[in-house]
Design a protein around this motif. Structure first.
Motif, PDB file in Angstrom:
ATOM      1  N   GLY A  50       0.817  -1.216   0.000  1.00 12.30           N
ATOM      2  CA  GLY A  50       0.000   0.000   0.000  1.00 12.30           C
ATOM      3  C   GLY A  50       0.849   1.263   0.000  1.00 12.30           C
ATOM      4  N   ALA A  51       1.943   1.258   0.748  1.00 14.22           N
ATOM      5  CA  ALA A  51       2.830   2.422   0.778  1.00 14.22           C
ATOM      6  C   ALA A  51       3.462   2.661  -0.592  1.00 14.22           C
ATOM      7  CB  ALA A  51       3.913   2.226   1.839  1.00 14.22           C
ATOM      8  N   VAL A  52       3.904   1.608  -1.247  1.00 11.38           N
ATOM      9  CA  VAL A  52       4.496   1.758  -2.581  1.00 11.38           C
ATOM     10  C   VAL A  52       3.459   2.271  -3.577  1.00 11.38           C
ATOM     11  CG1 VAL A  52       5.537   0.490  -4.512  1.00 11.38           C
ATOM     12  CG2 VAL A  52       6.296   0.046  -2.178  1.00 11.38           C
ATOM     13  N   VAL A  53       2.264   1.726  -3.513  1.00 10.85           N
ATOM     14  CA  VAL A  53       1.187   2.173  -4.408  1.00 10.85           C
ATOM     15  C   VAL A  53       0.833   3.635  -4.122  1.00 10.85           C
ATOM     16  CG1 VAL A  53      -1.262   1.834  -4.987  1.00 10.85           C
ATOM     17  CG2 VAL A  53       0.270  -0.127  -4.833  1.00 10.85           C
ATOM     18  N   ALA A  54       0.829   4.021  -2.849  1.00  9.29           N
ATOM     19  CA  ALA A  54       0.517   5.409  -2.485  1.00  9.29           C
ATOM     20  C   ALA A  54       1.570   6.370  -3.042  1.00  9.29           C
ATOM     21  CB  ALA A  54       0.417   5.546  -0.970  1.00  9.29           C
ATOM     22  N   PHE A  55       2.846   6.011  -2.927  1.00  8.15           N
ATOM     23  CA  PHE A  55       3.893   6.863  -3.495  1.00  8.15           C
ATOM     24  C   PHE A  55       3.767   6.950  -5.011  1.00  8.15           C
ATOM     25  CE2 PHE A  55       6.340   6.175   0.493  1.00  8.15           C
ATOM     26  CZ  PHE A  55       6.500   7.518   0.820  1.00  8.15           C
ATOM     27  N   PHE A  56       3.530   5.817  -5.654  1.00  7.56           N
ATOM     28  CA  PHE A  56       3.354   5.806  -7.108  1.00  7.56           C
ATOM     29  C   PHE A  56       2.197   6.710  -7.522  1.00  7.56           C
ATOM     30  CE2 PHE A  56       0.979   4.053 -10.699  1.00  7.56           C
ATOM     31  CZ  PHE A  56       1.920   4.200 -11.707  1.00  7.56           C
ATOM     32  N   THR A  57       1.072   6.568  -6.826  1.00 11.88           N
ATOM     33  CA  THR A  57      -0.115   7.358  -7.152  1.00 11.88           C
ATOM     34  C   THR A  57       0.142   8.852  -6.926  1.00 11.88           C
ATOM     35  OG1 THR A  57      -1.509   5.501  -6.522  1.00 11.88           O
ATOM     36  CG2 THR A  57      -2.578   7.636  -6.665  1.00 11.88           C
ATOM     37  N   ALA A  58       0.815   9.183  -5.842  1.00  8.11           N
ATOM     38  CA  ALA A  58       1.094  10.593  -5.548  1.00  8.11           C
ATOM     39  C   ALA A  58       1.956  11.211  -6.640  1.00  8.11           C
ATOM     40  CB  ALA A  58       1.773  10.724  -4.186  1.00  8.11           C
ATOM     41  N   PHE A  59       3.040  10.537  -7.018  1.00  8.06           N
ATOM     42  CA  PHE A  59       3.914  11.089  -8.049  1.00  8.06           C
ATOM     43  C   PHE A  59       3.243  11.115  -9.416  1.00  8.06           C
ATOM     44  CE2 PHE A  59       7.288   9.934  -4.945  1.00  8.06           C
ATOM     45  CZ  PHE A  59       7.765  11.220  -4.755  1.00  8.06           C
ATOM     46  N   LEU A  60       2.436  10.101  -9.694  1.00  7.76           N
ATOM     47  CA  LEU A  60       1.694  10.092 -10.954  1.00  7.76           C
ATOM     48  C   LEU A  60       0.715  11.263 -11.006  1.00  7.76           C
ATOM     49  CD1 LEU A  60       1.086   8.547 -13.610  1.00  7.76           C
ATOM     50  CD2 LEU A  60      -0.705   7.359 -12.330  1.00  7.76           C
ATOM     51  N   ASN A  61       0.023  11.516  -9.912  1.00  4.15           N
ATOM     52  CA  ASN A  61      -0.919  12.632  -9.864  1.00  4.15           C
ATOM     53  C   ASN A  61      -0.219  13.977 -10.015  1.00  4.15           C
ATOM     54  OD1 ASN A  61      -3.454  11.354  -9.572  1.00  4.15           O
ATOM     55  ND2 ASN A  61      -2.922  10.844  -7.466  1.00  4.15           N
ATOM     56  N   GLY A  63       2.605  14.488 -11.591  1.00 10.23           N
ATOM     57  CA  GLY A  63       3.028  14.580 -12.989  1.00 10.23           C
ATOM     58  C   GLY A  63       1.869  14.915 -13.916  1.00 10.23           C
ATOM     59  N   ILE A  64       0.746  14.248 -13.747  1.00 11.18           N
ATOM     60  CA  ILE A  64      -0.418  14.525 -14.594  1.00 11.18           C
ATOM     61  C   ILE A  64      -0.920  15.942 -14.360  1.00 11.18           C
ATOM     62  CG2 ILE A  64      -2.836  13.906 -14.986  1.00 11.18           C
ATOM     63  CD1 ILE A  64      -2.037  10.977 -14.475  1.00 11.18           C
ATOM     64  N   SER A  65      -0.930  16.397 -13.110  1.00 10.21           N
ATOM     65  CA  SER A  65      -1.376  17.750 -12.803  1.00 10.21           C
ATOM     66  C   SER A  65      -0.486  18.791 -13.476  1.00 10.21           C
ATOM     67  CB  SER A  65      -1.380  17.992 -11.291  1.00 10.21           C
ATOM     68  OG  SER A  65      -2.276  17.142 -10.645  1.00 10.21           O
ATOM     69  N   LEU A  66       0.817  18.570 -13.396  1.00  9.96           N
ATOM     70  CA  LEU A  66       1.737  19.517 -14.043  1.00  9.96           C
ATOM     71  C   LEU A  66       1.572  19.494 -15.555  1.00  9.96           C
ATOM     72  CD1 LEU A  66       4.933  18.945 -11.867  1.00  9.96           C
ATOM     73  CD2 LEU A  66       3.445  20.966 -11.879  1.00  9.96           C
ATOM     74  N   LYS A  70       0.340  22.611 -17.760  1.00  8.10           N
ATOM     75  CA  LYS A  70       1.173  23.163 -18.836  1.00  8.10           C
ATOM     76  C   LYS A  70       0.358  23.301 -20.111  1.00  8.10           C
ATOM     77  CE  LYS A  70       5.480  22.394 -21.298  1.00  8.10           C
ATOM     78  NZ  LYS A  70       6.633  21.518 -21.478  1.00  8.10           N
ATOM     79  N   VAL A  71      -0.470  22.285 -20.391  1.00  6.25           N
ATOM     80  CA  VAL A  71      -1.306  22.329 -21.590  1.00  6.25           C
ATOM     81  C   VAL A  71      -2.316  23.472 -21.496  1.00  6.25           C
ATOM     82  CG1 VAL A  71      -3.103  21.065 -22.862  1.00  6.25           C
ATOM     83  CG2 VAL A  71      -1.036  19.878 -22.132  1.00  6.25           C
ATOM     84  N   LEU A  72      -2.872  23.706 -20.307  1.00  9.92           N
ATOM     85  CA  LEU A  72      -3.889  24.748 -20.125  1.00  9.92           C
ATOM     86  C   LEU A  72      -3.299  26.139 -19.885  1.00  9.92           C
ATOM     87  CD1 LEU A  72      -6.499  22.826 -17.942  1.00  9.92           C
ATOM     88  CD2 LEU A  72      -6.551  23.251 -20.408  1.00  9.92           C
ATOM     89  N   GLY A  73      -2.017  26.229 -19.648  1.00  8.91           N
ATOM     90  CA  GLY A  73      -1.371  27.527 -19.497  1.00  8.91           C
ATOM     91  C   GLY A  73      -1.054  27.911 -18.066  1.00  8.91           C
ATOM     92  N   GLU A  74      -1.693  27.363 -17.079  1.00  4.23           N
ATOM     93  CA  GLU A  74      -1.415  27.631 -15.661  1.00  4.23           C
ATOM     94  C   GLU A  74      -1.331  26.292 -14.927  1.00  4.23           C
ATOM     95  OE1 GLU A  74      -0.814  30.487 -14.133  1.00  4.23           O
ATOM     96  OE2 GLU A  74      -1.211  31.755 -15.876  1.00  4.23           O
ATOM     97  N   TYR A  75      -0.250  26.124 -14.179  1.00  5.07           N
ATOM     98  CA  TYR A  75      -0.029  24.837 -13.522  1.00  5.07           C
ATOM     99  C   TYR A  75      -1.125  24.492 -12.501  1.00  5.07           C
ATOM    100  CZ  TYR A  75       4.534  24.407 -15.683  1.00  5.07           C
ATOM    101  OH  TYR A  75       5.532  24.281 -16.596  1.00  5.07           O
ATOM    102  N   PHE A  80      -6.313  21.556  -9.920  1.00  6.33           N
ATOM    103  CA  PHE A  80      -7.751  21.667  -9.715  1.00  6.33           C
ATOM    104  C   PHE A  80      -8.508  20.562 -10.450  1.00  6.33           C
ATOM    105  CE2 PHE A  80      -7.392  26.497  -8.944  1.00  6.33           C
ATOM    106  CZ  PHE A  80      -7.292  26.301  -7.581  1.00  6.33           C
ATOM    107  N   ILE A  81      -8.088  20.254 -11.652  1.00  6.27           N
ATOM    108  CA  ILE A  81      -8.753  19.202 -12.437  1.00  6.27           C
ATOM    109  C   ILE A  81      -8.565  17.841 -11.760  1.00  6.27           C
ATOM    110  CG2 ILE A  81      -8.666  17.941 -14.627  1.00  6.27           C
ATOM    111  CD1 ILE A  81      -8.193  20.686 -15.973  1.00  6.27           C
ATOM    112  N   ILE A  82      -7.368  17.537 -11.298  1.00  6.67           N
ATOM    113  CA  ILE A  82      -7.117  16.269 -10.602  1.00  6.67           C
ATOM    114  C   ILE A  82      -7.924  16.210  -9.298  1.00  6.67           C
ATOM    115  CG2 ILE A  82      -5.362  14.876  -9.422  1.00  6.67           C
ATOM    116  CD1 ILE A  82      -5.243  14.673 -12.447  1.00  6.67           C
ATOM    117  N   ALA A  83      -8.006  17.310  -8.567  1.00 12.09           N
ATOM    118  CA  ALA A  83      -8.801  17.345  -7.336  1.00 12.09           C
ATOM    119  C   ALA A  83     -10.275  17.110  -7.649  1.00 12.09           C
ATOM    120  CB  ALA A  83      -8.613  18.679  -6.621  1.00 12.09           C
ATOM    121  N   LEU A  84     -10.771  17.691  -8.734  1.00 14.86           N
ATOM    122  CA  LEU A  84     -12.162  17.480  -9.139  1.00 14.86           C
ATOM    123  C   LEU A  84     -12.398  16.011  -9.501  1.00 14.86           C
ATOM    124  CD1 LEU A  84     -14.935  18.705  -9.796  1.00 14.86           C
ATOM    125  CD2 LEU A  84     -14.083  19.112 -12.110  1.00 14.86           C
TER     126      LEU A  84
END
Length: 119
Positions: A50-61, A63-66, A70-75, A80-84
């Motif tokens: 679970g800890a390994v999966v949590a770290f993977f998920t956190a870093f993946l999120n 990366g996807i958020s950034l 970048k695509v939308l112009g503001e980091y 906000f989209i990932i939180a939604l």
């Protein structure tokens, strides 16, 4: 003469009953230790995974958020989209928690207990 034989048989029977009781208690102790060790090892391994999966998920999120930001112009747009997204997932899980979470976990626990009691 008969009383000596009866007394001897009673003592022999008493010793057998005492040995049976001691053996039964030892068996219960060993089964308890085995079940406890099995439960602790299962919990420990699941926490590690679970800890390994949590770290993977956190870093993946992150990366996807950034990337979305970048695509939308503001980091911060990406965050906000990932939180939604996670808000929608949380609402869906809350609505279907009995079907998706409680029932399968309850069945797993019951089958595990019944499997151990058969052995």
């Amino acid at each position: 003469m008969e009383t000596n034989a009866t007394t001897s048989e009673n003592l022999n029977l008493y010793e057998k009953a005492e040995n049976y009781t001691k053996t039964s208690l030892d068996l219960i102790k060993l089964k308890t230790v085995s079940a406890t060790a099995d439960a602790l090892s299962t919990v420990t391994s699941r926490i590690a995974v679970g800890a390994v999966v949590a770290f993977f998920t956190a870093f993946l999120n992150i990366g996807i958020s950034l990337w979305i930001g970048k695509v939308l112009g503001e980091y911060y747009y990406g965050f906000f989209i990932i939180a939604l997204f996670y808000l929608i997932v949380a609402i869906l899980l809350h609505k279907t928690q009995h079907k998706l979470i409680k029932t399968p976990i309850g069945n797993m626990i019951i089958s595990s207990i019944l499997k151990d009691s058969k052995n």
